[in-house]
Design a protein around this motif. Sequence first.
Motif, mmCIF file in Angstrom:
data_model
loop_
_atom_site.group_PDB
_atom_site.id
_atom_site.type_symbol
_atom_site.label_atom_id
_atom_site.label_comp_id
_atom_site.label_asym_id
_atom_site.label_seq_id
_atom_site.Cartn_x
_atom_site.Cartn_y
_atom_site.Cartn_z
ATOM 1 N N PRO A 46 47.731 21.083 38.845
ATOM 2 C CA PRO A 46 46.957 21.592 39.983
ATOM 3 C C PRO A 46 47.171 20.758 41.243
ATOM 4 C CG PRO A 46 45.596 21.487 38.009
ATOM 5 C CD PRO A 46 46.871 20.764 37.692
ATOM 6 N N LEU A 47 47.168 21.435 42.382
ATOM 7 C CA LEU A 47 47.241 20.809 43.705
ATOM 8 C C LEU A 47 48.466 19.918 43.870
ATOM 9 C CD1 LEU A 47 43.464 19.961 44.319
ATOM 10 C CD2 LEU A 47 44.774 21.913 45.152
ATOM 11 N N THR A 48 49.601 20.379 43.357
ATOM 12 C CA THR A 48 50.858 19.690 43.640
ATOM 13 C C THR A 48 51.217 19.919 45.100
ATOM 14 O OG1 THR A 48 51.638 20.026 41.374
ATOM 15 C CG2 THR A 48 53.310 19.554 43.053
ATOM 16 N N ALA A 49 51.460 18.860 45.833
ATOM 17 C CA ALA A 49 51.723 18.978 47.269
ATOM 18 C C ALA A 49 53.075 19.642 47.517
ATOM 19 C CB ALA A 49 51.693 17.595 47.917
ATOM 20 N N PRO A 50 53.243 20.320 48.647
ATOM 21 C CA PRO A 50 54.541 20.944 48.965
ATOM 22 C C PRO A 50 55.655 19.912 49.086
ATOM 23 C CG PRO A 50 52.792 21.815 50.370
ATOM 24 C CD PRO A 50 52.216 20.645 49.641
ATOM 25 N N PHE A 51 56.855 20.329 48.691
ATOM 26 C CA PHE A 51 58.090 19.538 48.837
ATOM 27 C C PHE A 51 58.073 18.236 48.024
ATOM 28 C CE2 PHE A 51 57.192 21.545 53.048
ATOM 29 C CZ PHE A 51 58.069 22.619 52.893
ATOM 30 N N THR A 52 57.249 18.186 46.974
ATOM 31 C CA THR A 52 57.256 17.031 46.087
ATOM 32 C C THR A 52 57.858 17.367 44.728
ATOM 33 O OG1 THR A 52 55.003 17.526 45.326
ATOM 34 C CG2 THR A 52 55.222 16.012 47.188
#
Length: 277
Positions: A46-52
């Motif tokens: 959950p809530l994996t940040a963009p471009f990571t």
Amino acid sequence: MKRFVLRFLRSPEGVAGLILLSCLVAMALLAPVLFPRDPLAIVGRPLTAPFTDASLPLGTDRLGRDVLAGLMHGARASLLVGIFAALVAILVGAVVGTVAGFAGGLIDEALMRVVDAFQIVPGFLLALAFVSVTGPSLPVIVFAIALGAWTGPARLARAEVLSIRERDYVAAARVIGMHPAEIAFKEVLPNALPPVLALVSVIVASAVLIEAALSFLNLGDPNIVTWGSMIAEGRNVLRTAPYLSIVPGFGLVLTVLGVYLFGEGLVEGMAHRRRRQ
């Protein structure tokens, strides 16, 4: 037709709108190819940040669902609702306006009072009430939006028919014994339709926004991903994960802008064509 296309391509607004809409249509068509699994399925933390994460370019939401997959599948829902709502509204409005303008008299008065009754209620409130009573589903949402959008095409079609029905070719059709309904829909309506079609872009843009607003209020189809539901999902974590609302919101802005610019190009091309006629 060739001159119309050339005139359209000379319009910077029309070309810009065409490019934006082409990208959105490509997203909608490629969504089931690039993301064949259910966009509501959980695919990561959950809530994996963009471009990571290379496999999740735009990250995940609170439940671990792919934001990019939701964005592309949401484009399908928005475009389907906008296009079909516009088609229903234009069809109903053109028929009602043609009948009212060509028949005149009591029929005209009765139909125009019905139009007035529908125009009293704002389109969003009418759609909100209809969906609340009947239950949310994609066909119901399309019909609910069209229910508040057909009055504009009806009034415009009636005005065009009133200016056309006394022309020489209409009188000639009466003289040779054509049925009034045949004259109205075969001779008059095709010539009254181009100005009515200019309203398509406005109706599509409005339908996309109304569908997003309904989904934001949890009145959208729960079985599909929509941009409105994605924005609603992101509002609960707006401070920690603003991208969840910004990404679908940006998609809505581009869609409405593309439809508006494309419509401007169509209006300019048709206006030029009418001036030549």
